[in-house]
Design an enzyme around this catalytic site. Structure first.
Site, PDB file in Angstrom:
ATOM      1  N   GLY A  53     -13.958  -2.939   0.195  1.00 52.90           N
ATOM      2  CA  GLY A  53     -15.678  -2.292   0.182  1.00 52.90           C
ATOM      3  C   GLY A  53     -15.822  -1.118  -0.670  1.00 52.90           C
ATOM      4  O   GLY A  53     -16.618  -1.750  -1.138  1.00 52.90           O
ATOM      5  N   GLY A  65      -9.575  -8.290  -1.772  1.00 53.99           N
ATOM      6  CA  GLY A  65     -10.241  -8.552  -0.640  1.00 53.99           C
ATOM      7  C   GLY A  65     -10.070  -9.656  -1.260  1.00 53.99           C
ATOM      8  O   GLY A  65      -8.766  -9.816  -1.457  1.00 53.99           O
ATOM      9  N   ARG A 107       0.650  -1.469   0.314  1.00 52.87           N
ATOM     10  CA  ARG A 107       0.042  -0.129   0.032  1.00 52.87           C
ATOM     11  C   ARG A 107       0.445   1.244   0.382  1.00 52.87           C
ATOM     12  O   ARG A 107       0.352   2.431  -0.298  1.00 52.87           O
ATOM     13  CB  ARG A 107      -1.332  -0.035   0.984  1.00 52.87           C
ATOM     14  N   LYS A 157     -21.052 -15.142   1.759  1.00 48.42           N
ATOM     15  CA  LYS A 157     -22.375 -14.510   1.988  1.00 48.42           C
ATOM     16  C   LYS A 157     -23.065 -13.932   1.030  1.00 48.42           C
ATOM     17  O   LYS A 157     -22.573 -12.976   0.356  1.00 48.42           O
ATOM     18  CB  LYS A 157     -22.095 -13.927   3.329  1.00 48.42           C
TER      19      LYS A 157
HETATM   20  P1  AMP Z   1     -16.437 -13.439   0.815  1.00 44.00           P
HETATM   21  O1  AMP Z   1     -15.762 -12.073   2.048  1.00 44.00           O
HETATM   22  O2  AMP Z   1     -17.875 -12.516   1.682  1.00 44.00           O
HETATM   23  O3  AMP Z   1     -15.473 -12.277  -0.132  1.00 44.00           O
HETATM   24  O4  AMP Z   1     -15.552 -14.821   1.105  1.00 44.00           O
HETATM   25  C1  AMP Z   1     -14.646 -14.576   1.334  1.00 44.00           C
HETATM   26  C2  AMP Z   1     -14.996 -16.260   1.906  1.00 44.00           C
HETATM   27  O5  AMP Z   1     -15.864 -16.713   1.513  1.00 44.00           O
HETATM   28  C3  AMP Z   1     -13.298 -16.909   2.260  1.00 44.00           C
HETATM   29  O6  AMP Z   1     -12.233 -17.275   3.277  1.00 44.00           O
HETATM   30  C4  AMP Z   1     -13.719 -18.286   1.627  1.00 44.00           C
HETATM   31  O7  AMP Z   1     -13.036 -19.044   2.171  1.00 44.00           O
HETATM   32  C5  AMP Z   1     -15.215 -18.492   1.693  1.00 44.00           C
HETATM   33  N1  AMP Z   1     -15.844 -18.806   1.944  1.00 44.00           N
HETATM   34  C6  AMP Z   1     -16.434 -19.631   0.181  1.00 44.00           C
HETATM   35  N2  AMP Z   1     -16.859 -20.906  -0.624  1.00 44.00           N
HETATM   36  C7  AMP Z   1     -17.218 -21.252   0.729  1.00 44.00           C
HETATM   37  C8  AMP Z   1     -17.944 -22.169   1.154  1.00 44.00           C
HETATM   38  N3  AMP Z   1     -18.513 -23.085   0.042  1.00 44.00           N
HETATM   39  N4  AMP Z   1     -17.938 -22.255   2.188  1.00 44.00           N
HETATM   40  C9  AMP Z   1     -18.130 -21.473   3.584  1.00 44.00           C
HETATM   41  N5  AMP Z   1     -17.529 -20.825   3.081  1.00 44.00           N
HETATM   42  C10 AMP Z   1     -16.687 -20.045   1.912  1.00 44.00           C
END
Ligand code: AMP
Length: 396
Positions: free
Chosen positions: A377, A354, A35, A198
Site C-alpha cells: 500500500g 504485494g 521483515r 481491480k
Molecule cells: P491486486 O491485489 O489488485 O494486485 O490483485 C492481485 C490478485 O488479482 C491476485 O490474487 C490475482 O489472482 C488476481 N487476478 C489477476 N488477474 C485476474 C483475473 N483475470 N481474474 C481474476 N483475478 C485476477
C-alpha cells in the site's frame, strides 16, 4: 534525506519504528522472518555505535486490546538470534514497566515493546499516546516502510518530539531512494506494468504514471473493464461496470500525452475459476459468455514482453493473471522474466510489493531484478504521487 549513517548513536536510546508484522502459525512460530531480517542492519549500526535500541511495531489487527495471538513476545527469540544481542521484552508499550526497562537498558542491548495496536490510540494517531511513547527514547528512527502511508502515532505523530534527533533506517532509505530512481528522471524508455484484480485500486497510479512513463502496460483482471468499455464481449471476466467511463478517459489521456497504453489483445479463458477448468485462448473483445479471462494470452504476452525488454526502466505492480494457479501463471511468469532481463541488461527494474513481489519470489527471480519493494500500500500511494505521512514527519 538523513539516515542512520549520518549520526553516531553512542549512549542514545534509539526508539525505532520497525515493521515486525510477521506471519505466525498456530503454534506462534514465525513462518517468514524477512521483515525482521530487513531491519537488522539498522539495529546493528546503532548497537555498534554504542547505542541501545527500543523496538516498536504492530502485529496483525488486534480488535480488543491485548490478545495472545498478536503478542510480540512470540518473536523475542528470533530478534535476539538475528541481531546477536540481548533482547528484553516490555509486556506493555507504555507505562511504568516499559519506562523502567528503557531506563535500565545498557549499550548494545535491545528492548522490544508489546504490540502498539493493543492501544486504539496508535491507529488514531493520538498525540498523547505518541508523547508517552516518545519518552522511552532519546532519538527516533523510522524503518517501517510498510506503514509509512498511515498517519499513526508511532509512524508519523511521534516524530515531532524528536526535533533534530530523527532519521530513516536503511529499509526506509532503500525504499525511498529506489522509488525516486523511477520517479525522477528515469532512464528511457520507461515502462510501467500495472496489473491485478481491480481497476479501481489502480486508477490513481495509472493517472500519475501517465505524466512519467513512455509505455503503460495493463494486465490482469482489470484489463476486462477496459475491454468492455470499448465495446468488447468479456463473458464472465471480472469487470467494474461503474469504472468503465474512467477507463475510456484514461485511454484518451494516454493519447493526449503521447503515452503508449498497451492493453492485452488476447486471454487464457476458463469455464470456471479453478486450476482444472477447461481453458482456451480468446481475443479480449470476443470472450464467450460461459468463459472468464484468467491470464493474458500468447499474443499479449509477446507484445508486452517485447516492450518490457526494450525498456531501460521498469516498474511492475500487479500480476497479469491468477498466477497463484499453475494453469494461469504463464503470462505473469513471462512478464517476470522480461522484467528480470531488463535488470540483467543493465536497466533498472523495481517490483512493487504485494502480489508482484509474491510472483517474483514464486518464479525465483527476486535476485535477478533491481529492487523488490516490501511495501504494498505504501509504495502504491507513493507512485500515486501522495506524500507519505511517515516520510514527511521525519523530513519536517
Ligand atoms: P491486486 O491485489 O489488485 O494486485 O490483485 C492481485 C490478485 O488479482 C491476485 O490474487 C490475482 O489472482 C488476481 N487476478 C489477476 N488477474 C485476474 C483475473 N483475470 N481474474 C481474476 N483475478 C485476477
Amino acid at each position: 534525506m538523513q539516515t542512520v549513517n549520518d549520526f553516531n548513536f553512542k549512549n542514545e536510546k534509539v526508539l525505532i519504528r520497525v515493521d515486525f508484522n510477521v506471519p505466525l502459525n498456530a503454534e506462534f512460530a514465525i513462518t517468514d522472518d524477512s521483515r525482521i531480517a530487513a531491519t537488522v542492519p539498522t539495529i546493528k549500526k546503532i548497537l555498534a555505535d554504542g547505542g541501545s535500541c527500543i523496538l516498536m511495531s504492530h502485529l496483525g489487527r488486534p480488535k480488543e486490546g491485548p490478545t495472545e495471538k498478536y503478542s510480540l513476545k512470540h518473536i523475542v527469540n528470533r530478534v535476539s538470534e538475528l541481531t546477536g544481542a540481548k533482547v528484553h521484552f516490555a509486556d506493555d508499550c507504555i507505562g511504568d514497566s516499559a519506562y523502567q526497562l528503557a531506563a535500565g537498558l545498557q549499550s548494545g542491548e535491545i528492548l522490544l515493546l508489546e504490540n502498539l495496536r493493543f492501544y486504539k490510540e496508535e491507529e488514531k494517531g493520538d498525540l498523547g499516546f505518541a508523547e508517552k511513547l516518545s519518552k522511552l527514547g532519546t532519538f527516533y528512527v523510522n524503518d517501517a516502510f510498510g506503514t509509512a502511508h498511515r498517519a499513526h502515532a508511532s509512524t508519523a505523530v511521534i516524530a515531532q518530539f524528536f526535533k533534530g534527533k530523527k532519521c530513516f533506517g536503511y529499509v526506509m532509505a532503500g525504499e525511498i531512494s529506489n522509488a525516486r530512481k523511477v520517479l525522477d528522471n528515469p532512464a528511457r524508455p520507461f515502462t510501467a506494468i500495472v496489473g491485478g484484480a481491480k481497476v479501481s485500486d489502480k486508477l490513481l497510479i495509472i493517472e500519475n504514471l501517465m505524466s512519467i512513463a513512455d509505455y503503460i502496460i495493463i494486465g490482469g483482471g482489470m484489463a476486462y473493464t477496459f475491454a468492455k468499455a470499448q465495446g468488447g464481449k468479456i463473458g464472465k471476466s471480472l469487470c467494474e461496470d461503474d469504472r468503465m467511463p474512467l477507463t475510456l478517459e484514461l485511454i484518451e489521456k494516454a493519447k493526449a500525452k503521447g503515452v503508449k497504453l498497451l492493453l492485452p489483445e488476447d486471454s487464457v479463458v476458463a469455464d470456471n475459476f479453478a486450476n482444472d477448468a477447461h481453458t482456451t485462448i480468446s481475443n479480449n473483445d470476443a470472450i464467450d459468455d460461459q468463459y472468464m479471462g484468467l491470464d493474458i494470452g500468447p499474443k499479449a504476452t509477446d507484445v508486452f514482453c517485447e516492450a518490457i525488454r526494450a525498456s531501460k526502466t521498469v516498474l511492475w505492480n500487479g500480476p497479469m493473471g491468477v498466477f497463484e494457479m499453475s494453469s494461469f501463471e504463464a503470462g505473469t511468469k513471462a512478464v517476470a522474466q522480461a522484467v528480470a532481463d531488463v535488470a540483467q541488461a543493465g536497466g533498472f527494474s523495481l517490483i512493487g510489493g504485494g502480489d508482484s513481489a509474491a510472483a517474483i519470489h514464486k518464479f525465483k527471480l527476486a535476485d535477478k531484478v533491481s529492487y523488490v519493494s516490501t511495501g504494498g500500500g505504501a509504495l502504491l500511494e507513493y507512485f500515486e504521487g501522495k506524500e507519505l505521512p511517515g516520510v514527511k514527519a521525519v523530513l519536517d
